[in-house]
Each structure stands twice: as C-alpha cells, then as structure tokens.
Design a protein around this motif. Structure first.
Motif, PDB file in Angstrom:
ATOM      1  N   PRO A   7      32.301  34.345  24.497  1.00 21.99           N
ATOM      2  CA  PRO A   7      31.781  34.505  25.856  1.00 21.99           C
ATOM      3  C   PRO A   7      32.267  35.791  26.510  1.00 21.99           C
ATOM      4  O   PRO A   7      33.340  36.303  26.187  1.00 21.99           O
ATOM      5  CB  PRO A   7      32.324  33.280  26.592  1.00 21.99           C
ATOM      6  N   LEU A   9      32.688  37.455  30.421  1.00 26.87           N
ATOM      7  CA  LEU A   9      32.698  37.167  31.843  1.00 26.87           C
ATOM      8  C   LEU A   9      32.134  38.351  32.612  1.00 26.87           C
ATOM      9  O   LEU A   9      32.516  39.496  32.395  1.00 26.87           O
ATOM     10  CB  LEU A   9      34.129  36.886  32.313  1.00 26.87           C
ATOM     11  N   ASP A  11      31.977  39.278  36.543  1.00 27.94           N
ATOM     12  CA  ASP A  11      32.356  38.847  37.889  1.00 27.94           C
ATOM     13  C   ASP A  11      32.122  39.972  38.875  1.00 27.94           C
ATOM     14  O   ASP A  11      31.835  41.101  38.496  1.00 27.94           O
ATOM     15  CB  ASP A  11      33.790  38.328  37.928  1.00 27.94           C
ATOM     16  N   HIS A  17      39.165  36.689  41.301  1.00 29.51           N
ATOM     17  CA  HIS A  17      38.821  36.966  39.903  1.00 29.51           C
ATOM     18  C   HIS A  17      39.834  37.894  39.251  1.00 29.51           C
ATOM     19  O   HIS A  17      39.863  38.030  38.034  1.00 29.51           O
ATOM     20  CB  HIS A  17      37.427  37.592  39.800  1.00 29.51           C
ATOM     21  N   THR A  22      44.122  34.015  36.809  1.00 30.84           N
ATOM     22  CA  THR A  22      42.768  34.119  36.265  1.00 30.84           C
ATOM     23  C   THR A  22      42.729  35.015  35.034  1.00 30.84           C
ATOM     24  O   THR A  22      42.128  34.660  34.015  1.00 30.84           O
ATOM     25  CB  THR A  22      41.803  34.661  37.344  1.00 30.84           C
ATOM     26  N   GLU A  23      43.372  36.158  35.137  1.00 30.86           N
ATOM     27  CA  GLU A  23      43.380  37.099  34.008  1.00 30.86           C
ATOM     28  C   GLU A  23      44.077  36.478  32.795  1.00 30.86           C
ATOM     29  O   GLU A  23      43.597  36.603  31.666  1.00 30.86           O
ATOM     30  CB  GLU A  23      44.065  38.407  34.409  1.00 30.86           C
ATOM     31  N   ARG A  26      41.812  33.794  31.223  1.00 28.15           N
ATOM     32  CA  ARG A  26      40.710  34.437  30.501  1.00 28.15           C
ATOM     33  C   ARG A  26      41.193  34.973  29.159  1.00 28.15           C
ATOM     34  O   ARG A  26      40.546  34.769  28.126  1.00 28.15           O
ATOM     35  CB  ARG A  26      40.105  35.556  31.352  1.00 28.15           C
ATOM     36  N   ILE A  31      38.220  35.304  26.316  1.00 26.28           N
ATOM     37  CA  ILE A  31      36.986  35.640  27.022  1.00 26.28           C
ATOM     38  C   ILE A  31      37.101  37.089  27.462  1.00 26.28           C
ATOM     39  O   ILE A  31      37.974  37.447  28.251  1.00 26.28           O
ATOM     40  CB  ILE A  31      36.769  34.715  28.231  1.00 26.28           C
ATOM     41  N   LYS A  33      35.867  40.599  29.322  1.00 27.04           N
ATOM     42  CA  LYS A  33      35.356  40.855  30.662  1.00 27.04           C
ATOM     43  C   LYS A  33      34.425  42.056  30.620  1.00 27.04           C
ATOM     44  O   LYS A  33      34.782  43.115  30.113  1.00 27.04           O
ATOM     45  CB  LYS A  33      36.529  41.113  31.607  1.00 27.04           C
TER      46      LYS A  33
END
Length: 110
Positions: A7, A9, A11, A17, A22-23, A26, A31, A33
């Motif tokens: 996946p 992300l 944002d 975010h 959050t980081e 992820r 995931i 970015k």
C-alpha cells in the motif's frame, strides 16, 4: 504491483499525518508515503465522499447526541452510500485531470 501487498499512503500533510506515532506506525506496517506537494489541487474522489457523508451526518446528528449514538449515525451513513455513487466519483477522474490541465494546475471545481 498489488496494492494490498504494497500500500501507498497519500495524505494532505495535516499535522496529525506527520506525528511521530503516525510515521512510526506507517513504517512498522511497510506502508510507503506518496510524495505530494503542499497546496496541490486535491482531486482524490474520497474527499467528495467525505463531503457527502458530512452533509448526511449533519442532517441526522443532534448536538446532544450521545457518543455511541453518534458513532451509530456515522456507521449508518457510511452503509447507506451506494456503489453507484462511488463508481461515479471514480469515473470522474479523467474529467478531473482534464480540468486541472486546462486550469494549468490552479483550482478546479473538483
């Protein structure tokens, strides 16, 4: 590439975010970015879907509503969204991109 296996992300750069929590989450879940410029036009159809949900919830929600009732209201609103609405938003992408090109990257109606 299978999006479920890898996946990515996308944002809007909101402070939540970018938090360490959050980081870290992820990264722990592998995931990646997407690099997305600040103040860029937001053509993502999910934004339109959020607006549809927001309007619907606001029609049903009363400020005095208990939290559990409010959660139910949100879930009910989500469940009421039909696949045709989602498909319409997805199918609008070529028009969105065309409009962005015509406006030379400036704001569009989307």
């Amino acid at each position: 590439m299978d999006v479920l296996e890898h996946p990515v992300l996308m944002d809007d750069g909101a402070p939540g975010h970018r938090s360490n929590y959050t980081e870290n989450w992820r990264e722990e879940h592998n995931i990646s970015k997407m690099i997305w410029p600040a103040q860029s036009p937001d053509l993502n159809p999910i934004e339109n879907l959020w607006m549809i949900m927001k309007r619907s919830v606001q029609k049903k929600h009363r400020p005095s509503m208990k939290l559990e009732t409010f959660k139910h209201c949100i879930q009910e609103t989500w469940d009421e969204i039909d696949i045709e609405t989602i498909n319409h938003l997805i199918q609008s992408m070529p028009k969105r991109v065309k409009s962005l090109r015509e406006k030379k990257g400036k704001s569009t109606r989307w």
